[in-house]
Design a protein around this motif. Structure first.
Motif, PDB file in Angstrom:
ATOM      1  N   SER A  44      -9.324  40.354 -20.075  1.00 48.43           N
ATOM      2  CA  SER A  44      -8.852  39.091 -19.498  1.00 48.43           C
ATOM      3  C   SER A  44      -7.339  38.982 -19.619  1.00 48.43           C
ATOM      4  O   SER A  44      -6.651  38.578 -18.671  1.00 48.43           O
ATOM      5  CB  SER A  44      -9.530  37.917 -20.201  1.00 48.43           C
ATOM      6  OG  SER A  44      -9.057  36.706 -19.694  1.00 48.43           O
ATOM      7  N   ASP A 101     -18.705  36.680 -18.010  1.00 49.32           N
ATOM      8  CA  ASP A 101     -19.266  37.580 -19.015  1.00 49.32           C
ATOM      9  C   ASP A 101     -18.900  37.108 -20.418  1.00 49.32           C
ATOM     10  O   ASP A 101     -19.722  37.174 -21.341  1.00 49.32           O
ATOM     11  CB  ASP A 101     -18.778  39.005 -18.786  1.00 49.32           C
ATOM     12  CG  ASP A 101     -19.410  39.658 -17.567  1.00 49.32           C
ATOM     13  OD1 ASP A 101     -20.431  39.137 -17.072  1.00 49.32           O
ATOM     14  OD2 ASP A 101     -18.867  40.679 -17.106  1.00 49.32           O
ATOM     15  N   THR A 102     -17.671  36.629 -20.585  1.00 47.80           N
ATOM     16  CA  THR A 102     -17.240  36.105 -21.878  1.00 47.80           C
ATOM     17  C   THR A 102     -18.109  34.913 -22.272  1.00 47.80           C
ATOM     18  O   THR A 102     -18.567  34.813 -23.410  1.00 47.80           O
ATOM     19  CB  THR A 102     -15.759  35.682 -21.825  1.00 47.80           C
ATOM     20  OG1 THR A 102     -14.964  36.811 -21.467  1.00 47.80           O
ATOM     21  CG2 THR A 102     -15.289  35.147 -23.161  1.00 47.80           C
ATOM     22  N   LEU A 142     -13.726  42.066 -23.746  1.00 53.17           N
ATOM     23  CA  LEU A 142     -13.582  41.165 -22.599  1.00 53.17           C
ATOM     24  C   LEU A 142     -12.305  40.345 -22.698  1.00 53.17           C
ATOM     25  O   LEU A 142     -11.635  40.105 -21.692  1.00 53.17           O
ATOM     26  CB  LEU A 142     -14.801  40.245 -22.495  1.00 53.17           C
ATOM     27  CG  LEU A 142     -16.080  40.908 -22.004  1.00 53.17           C
ATOM     28  CD1 LEU A 142     -17.276  39.984 -22.220  1.00 53.17           C
ATOM     29  CD2 LEU A 142     -15.964  41.293 -20.546  1.00 53.17           C
ATOM     30  N   LYS A 143     -11.954  39.926 -23.908  1.00 54.62           N
ATOM     31  CA  LYS A 143     -10.716  39.156 -24.074  1.00 54.62           C
ATOM     32  C   LYS A 143      -9.488  40.022 -23.789  1.00 54.62           C
ATOM     33  O   LYS A 143      -8.521  39.552 -23.191  1.00 54.62           O
ATOM     34  CB  LYS A 143     -10.656  38.553 -25.470  1.00 54.62           C
ATOM     35  CG  LYS A 143     -11.615  37.392 -25.629  1.00 54.62           C
ATOM     36  CD  LYS A 143     -11.422  36.674 -26.930  1.00 54.62           C
ATOM     37  CE  LYS A 143     -12.352  35.471 -26.982  1.00 54.62           C
ATOM     38  NZ  LYS A 143     -12.051  34.595 -28.108  1.00 54.62           N
ATOM     39  N   LEU A 187     -20.609  34.602 -25.563  1.00 53.95           N
ATOM     40  CA  LEU A 187     -20.483  33.503 -26.517  1.00 53.95           C
ATOM     41  C   LEU A 187     -21.780  32.697 -26.614  1.00 53.95           C
ATOM     42  O   LEU A 187     -22.183  32.295 -27.714  1.00 53.95           O
ATOM     43  CB  LEU A 187     -19.325  32.585 -26.109  1.00 53.95           C
ATOM     44  CG  LEU A 187     -17.924  33.150 -26.344  1.00 53.95           C
ATOM     45  CD1 LEU A 187     -16.881  32.252 -25.704  1.00 53.95           C
ATOM     46  CD2 LEU A 187     -17.664  33.320 -27.824  1.00 53.95           C
ATOM     47  N   VAL A 216     -15.093  38.389 -15.488  1.00 57.78           N
ATOM     48  CA  VAL A 216     -14.787  38.534 -16.912  1.00 57.78           C
ATOM     49  C   VAL A 216     -14.975  37.205 -17.631  1.00 57.78           C
ATOM     50  O   VAL A 216     -15.521  37.156 -18.738  1.00 57.78           O
ATOM     51  CB  VAL A 216     -13.357  39.096 -17.112  1.00 57.78           C
ATOM     52  CG1 VAL A 216     -12.933  39.013 -18.563  1.00 57.78           C
ATOM     53  CG2 VAL A 216     -13.287  40.530 -16.633  1.00 57.78           C
ATOM     54  N   LYS A 217     -14.540  36.116 -17.009  1.00 56.20           N
ATOM     55  CA  LYS A 217     -14.726  34.788 -17.619  1.00 56.20           C
ATOM     56  C   LYS A 217     -16.207  34.485 -17.816  1.00 56.20           C
ATOM     57  O   LYS A 217     -16.623  33.974 -18.852  1.00 56.20           O
ATOM     58  CB  LYS A 217     -14.116  33.699 -16.740  1.00 56.20           C
ATOM     59  CG  LYS A 217     -12.625  33.595 -16.824  1.00 56.20           C
ATOM     60  CD  LYS A 217     -12.154  32.431 -15.963  1.00 56.20           C
ATOM     61  CE  LYS A 217     -10.659  32.355 -15.894  1.00 56.20           C
ATOM     62  NZ  LYS A 217     -10.213  31.224 -15.043  1.00 56.20           N
ATOM     63  N   GLU A 230     -17.984  43.485 -27.910  1.00 58.00           N
ATOM     64  CA  GLU A 230     -17.965  43.263 -26.461  1.00 58.00           C
ATOM     65  C   GLU A 230     -17.064  42.084 -26.116  1.00 58.00           C
ATOM     66  O   GLU A 230     -16.297  42.134 -25.151  1.00 58.00           O
ATOM     67  CB  GLU A 230     -19.389  42.996 -25.960  1.00 58.00           C
ATOM     68  CG  GLU A 230     -19.507  42.858 -24.470  1.00 58.00           C
ATOM     69  CD  GLU A 230     -19.313  44.169 -23.731  1.00 58.00           C
ATOM     70  OE1 GLU A 230     -18.803  44.114 -22.597  1.00 58.00           O
ATOM     71  OE2 GLU A 230     -19.660  45.224 -24.281  1.00 58.00           O
ATOM     72  N   LEU A 231     -17.114  41.037 -26.925  1.00 56.65           N
ATOM     73  CA  LEU A 231     -16.272  39.869 -26.709  1.00 56.65           C
ATOM     74  C   LEU A 231     -14.795  40.230 -26.846  1.00 56.65           C
ATOM     75  O   LEU A 231     -13.966  39.800 -26.038  1.00 56.65           O
ATOM     76  CB  LEU A 231     -16.650  38.762 -27.698  1.00 56.65           C
ATOM     77  CG  LEU A 231     -15.896  37.456 -27.586  1.00 56.65           C
ATOM     78  CD1 LEU A 231     -16.147  36.808 -26.234  1.00 56.65           C
ATOM     79  CD2 LEU A 231     -16.306  36.516 -28.710  1.00 56.65           C
TER      80      LEU A 231
END
Length: 67
Positions: free
Chosen positions: A25, A49-50, A21-22, A54, A46-47, A17-18
């Motif tokens: 982004s 969610d990231t 998202l990256k 984390l 998105v930021k 998932e990370l």
């Protein structure tokens, strides 16, 4: 996406998932640079969610280290 849903996922799923998202982004930054961005609020989402992913990964790592 909320934290409760993320806590149910495994560490591998969270890492995947990370990565997604990256990638998103990066694509959003590219769209913004070229003037093609339609939904500017998506960058903020998105930021966040990231950061959520984390945080939960770090919680899971701390819990595993404590055991």
């Amino acid at each position: 996406m909320n934290a409760a849903d993320l806590r149910e996922k495994s560490a591998d799923q969270l890492k995947e998932e990370l990565a997604n998202l990256k990638k998103e982004s990066f694509n959003l930054r590219f769209q913004q640079a070229t003037g093609q961005m339609e939904n500017t609020a998506r960058m903020r989402a998105v930021k966040r969610d990231t950061a959520r992913v984390l945080t939960i990964l770090n919680e899971k790592a701390a819990a595993a280290a404590a055991e």
